[in-house]
Design an enzyme around this catalytic site. Structure first.
Site, short mmCIF file in Angstrom:
data_model
loop_
_atom_site.label_atom_id
_atom_site.label_comp_id
_atom_site.label_asym_id
_atom_site.label_seq_id
_atom_site.Cartn_x
_atom_site.Cartn_y
_atom_site.Cartn_z
N GLY A 278 -36.91 5.77 22.53
CA GLY A 278 -37.62 6.73 23.36
C GLY A 278 -37.53 8.11 22.73
O GLY A 278 -38.48 8.61 22.13
N ARG A 279 -36.34 8.68 22.82
CA ARG A 279 -36.11 10.03 22.30
C ARG A 279 -36.56 10.20 20.84
O ARG A 279 -37.20 11.19 20.49
CB ARG A 279 -34.61 10.36 22.41
N CYS A 345 -33.03 29.89 41.78
CA CYS A 345 -31.87 30.46 42.46
C CYS A 345 -30.64 29.56 42.31
O CYS A 345 -30.17 28.95 43.28
CB CYS A 345 -32.19 30.69 43.93
C1 LIG Z 1 -33.25 5.10 28.11
C2 LIG Z 1 -33.30 3.75 27.53
C3 LIG Z 1 -33.81 3.55 26.25
C4 LIG Z 1 -34.27 4.68 25.35
O1 LIG Z 1 -33.23 5.48 24.90
P1 LIG Z 1 -33.49 6.65 23.86
O2 LIG Z 1 -32.17 7.26 23.66
O3 LIG Z 1 -34.47 7.57 24.47
O4 LIG Z 1 -34.02 6.02 22.61
C5 LIG Z 1 -33.89 2.26 25.79
N1 LIG Z 1 -33.47 1.21 26.54
C6 LIG Z 1 -32.96 1.38 27.76
C7 LIG Z 1 -32.53 0.20 28.54
C8 LIG Z 1 -32.86 2.65 28.30
O5 LIG Z 1 -32.33 2.80 29.52
#
Ligand SMILES: *Cc1c(COP(=O)(O)O)cnc(C)c1O
Length: 415
Positions: A278-279, A345
Site C-alpha cells: 500500500g504505502r 482546537c
Molecule cells: C495495511 C495492510 C497492508 C498494506 O500495508 P503497507 O504498509 O501500506 O504496505 C497489507 N496487508 C494488510 C493485511 C494490511 O492490513
C-alpha cells in the site's frame, strides 16, 4: 527527503511532474492532496519487475489511498486489491478490480461483509481467528457456496517498526499464532463450506529492514511443507505489504532487494505469490498542499499556522510521524525553527515540530511530502472541517479526482 523526481523546482517553483503546485492551489484551493500518477505507476511496475519470475499478483492495499481513480489506475496495470471492509470491497468493484484479484483481510469481518464478499466471488478471505472461520463457514453454507480462505498467520517476528503499525508479534491482535495454524488448516480441510487455498502474513508497515520478511517466510515455508505432507496443498503464498518509504533520510530497501532476499524461500514454497503493498505504491506519490495563514511568535515558540490540520493528515499527531516539507516558492528567506500547526482546537494538532523552514508569510504555500498513503484515507471532519480535494497529475495534465466537500455535504445524512 524523498527521492522522487516527480517533485522538483522549475524556475524557483515546486512542480508535480509538469504541473505547478501554485497553479493547482489557485484553481482548486487548499488544503489539497496532489498525486503523481507516474510515481505510483512506476512503484507498481517495480513490484512486477522485481518478482516477475513468480508471476505475482499485486493486491494493492486499498486502505492506503482508496480514491476510485487511484484504484482504477493501478487495476488497469494489473493490480488487484487487498481490502479490509465492505466499503473497500464496494470501491474495488466500482474501480473495476476483477473479483478474482481481491483478498479480504481484517480481524473483525461482519456477517454482512462476509456475505457481500462471497456473493462477489473474491479470491480469498484472509481469516484471522477460529470464530471467524466458523462464521465464514456458516455464511457460506447459507449461501450454498464454498468460501475460499487463507489463514493469516502471525509469525511472531519483530518487524522493527512503530508499535502502532507493527502487527507480526504475538502481543498484537492480528493473525493466528503459528503454533495454532496446523490445527486450523486441518479443521478447514474437514469443512465442506470452506476451502483453504493459501497462507497469508502481514507483519507490519513502514519496514525499513527486510530481514523480518525473511525470518517470517522461513517459518511460513516450513508450515506450508508440513501441511503438504498432510495433503493440505496450499496454492497461494501471500506475504502481505509493509515495505517502507523514505519520509526523511531513511535508507529504504528496494523491491529488487526484497525479491532477491526472498527468492530462495519463495521458490521453495512452490506457491503462487501474492503481495499486498500500500504505502510503497502511493506514499511518495502524494503531497498535501497547504497555505500559511499566520506566523505566530510567542516567547517560547515560533508557530506557522497553516490551513491543513490533523483532520487532513493524521499521521504526525497519531504516530509522531515525520513528513518532509518544502516551500512551494523557493526562497532565500531566513531559516527558523517552527512548529507547523493547523487550526484545530487540540494541542496535538501539528504537522511538524521544531522544523527548520524558511520564514513564510501569509499566503505562502507549503508542500507536505510523502502524503499519498494514509493521508486522505485517515482524514475526518473533526471540527466540522470539510475534507480536502484531491488532484491527480499525469505529466502536463491534471484532473480533479475528488471534489472538496461542501458545507451541505457536511450535514448530509443528519436528521
Ligand atoms: C495495511 C495492510 C497492508 C498494506 O500495508 P503497507 O504498509 O501500506 O504496505 C497489507 N496487508 C494488510 C493485511 C494490511 O492490513
Amino acid at each position: 527527503m524523498i527521492s522522487e523526481d516527480a517533485f522538483r523546482y522549475h524556475d524557483g517553483e515546486l512542480f508535480v511532474e509538469d504541473v505547478s503546485l501554485r497553479k493547482l492551489a489557485e484553481e482548486f484551493g487548499t488544503p489539497l492532496y496532489v498525486y503523481s500518477k507516474r510515481t505510483m505507476v512506476s512503484a507498481l511496475a517495480a513490484y512486477h519487475d522485481a518478482f516477475h519470475r513468480f508471476n505475482p499478483l499485486i493486491c494493492y492495499a486499498v486502505k492506503a489511498n482508496s480514491n476510485l481513480e487511484i484504484i482504477r489506475t493501478l487495476a488497469e496495470r494489473g493490480a488487484g486489491a487487498d481490502i479490509v471492509s465492505g466499503g473497500e470491497l464496494f470501491r474495488a468493484i466500482k474501480a473495476n478490480v476483477p473479483s478474482q484479484k481481491i483478498v479480504f483481510a481484517g480481524v473483525g469481518k461482519t456477517k454482512e461483509e462476509i456475505r457481500f464478499a462471497l456473493n462477489e466471488n473474491i479470491l480469498m478471505f484472509n481469516v484471522e481467528s477460529a470464530p471467524e472461520l466458523e462464521l465464514i463457514s456458516r455464511v457460506a453454507k447459507e449461501a450454498g457456496k464454498v468460501a475460499p480462505i487463507a489463514f493469516r498467520v502471525n509469525p511472531d517476528v519483530d518487524p522493527l517498526t512503530h508499535p502502532y503499525i507493527s502487527t507480526g508479534l504475538k502481543k498484537y491482535k492480528f493473525g493466528i499464532p503459528l503454533e495454532d495454524a496446523p490445527e486450523l488448516y486441518r479443521r478447514a480441510a474437514q469443512d465442506r463450506h470452506v476451502k483453504a487455498l493459501g497462507f497469508q502474513m502481514h507483519i507490519g508497515s513502514q519496514l525499513t529492514d527486510i530481514t523480518p520478511y525473511r525470518d517470517s517466510l522461513v517459518k511460513a515455508v516450513d508450515l506450508i511443507k508440513k501441511l503438504r505432507r498432510e495433503d493440505i496443498d496450499l496454492r497461494y503464498l501471500d506475504i502481505g505489504g509493509g515495505l517502507g518509504i523514505r519520509y526523511n533520510d531513511e535508507e529504504v530497501p528496494t523491491q529488487g532487494e526484497m525479491a532477491e532476499l526472498l527468492e530462495p524461500l519463495l521458490l521453495e514454497s512452490r506457491c503462487q505469490l501474492i503481495l499486498e503493498p500500500g504505502r510503497s505504491i502511493v506514499g511518495n506519490a502524494g503531497v498535501l498542499l497547504t497555505e500559511t495563514l499566520y506566523h505566530k511568535q510567542t516567547a517560547e515558540k515560533s508557530f506557522l499556522i497553516v490551513d491543513a490540520a490533523m483532520n487532513d493528515l493524521a499521521r504526525p499527531s497519531l504516530y509522531g510521524a515525520y513528513h518532509y516539507m518544502l516551500p512551494v516558492r523557493q526562497t532565500s528567506a531566513e531559516v527558523r525553527v517552527f512548529d507547523v500547526v493547523g487550526p484545530i482546537c487540540e494541542s496535538g494538532d501539528f504537522l511538524a515540530k521544531d522544523r527548520e523552514l524558511p520564514l513564510m508569510d501569509s499566503g505562502d504555500l507549503l508542500a507536505v511530502l510523502g502524503a499519498g498513503a494514509y493521508g486522505f484515507t485517515m482524514s475526518s471532519n473533526y471540527n466540522s472541517r470539510r475534507r480536502a480535494a484531491e488532484v491527480l497529475v499525469d505529466s502536463t495534465r491534471y484532473s480533479l479526482i475528488r471534489k472538496r466537500e461542501t458545507y451541505d455535504e457536511l450535514i448530509q445524512g443528519e436528521l
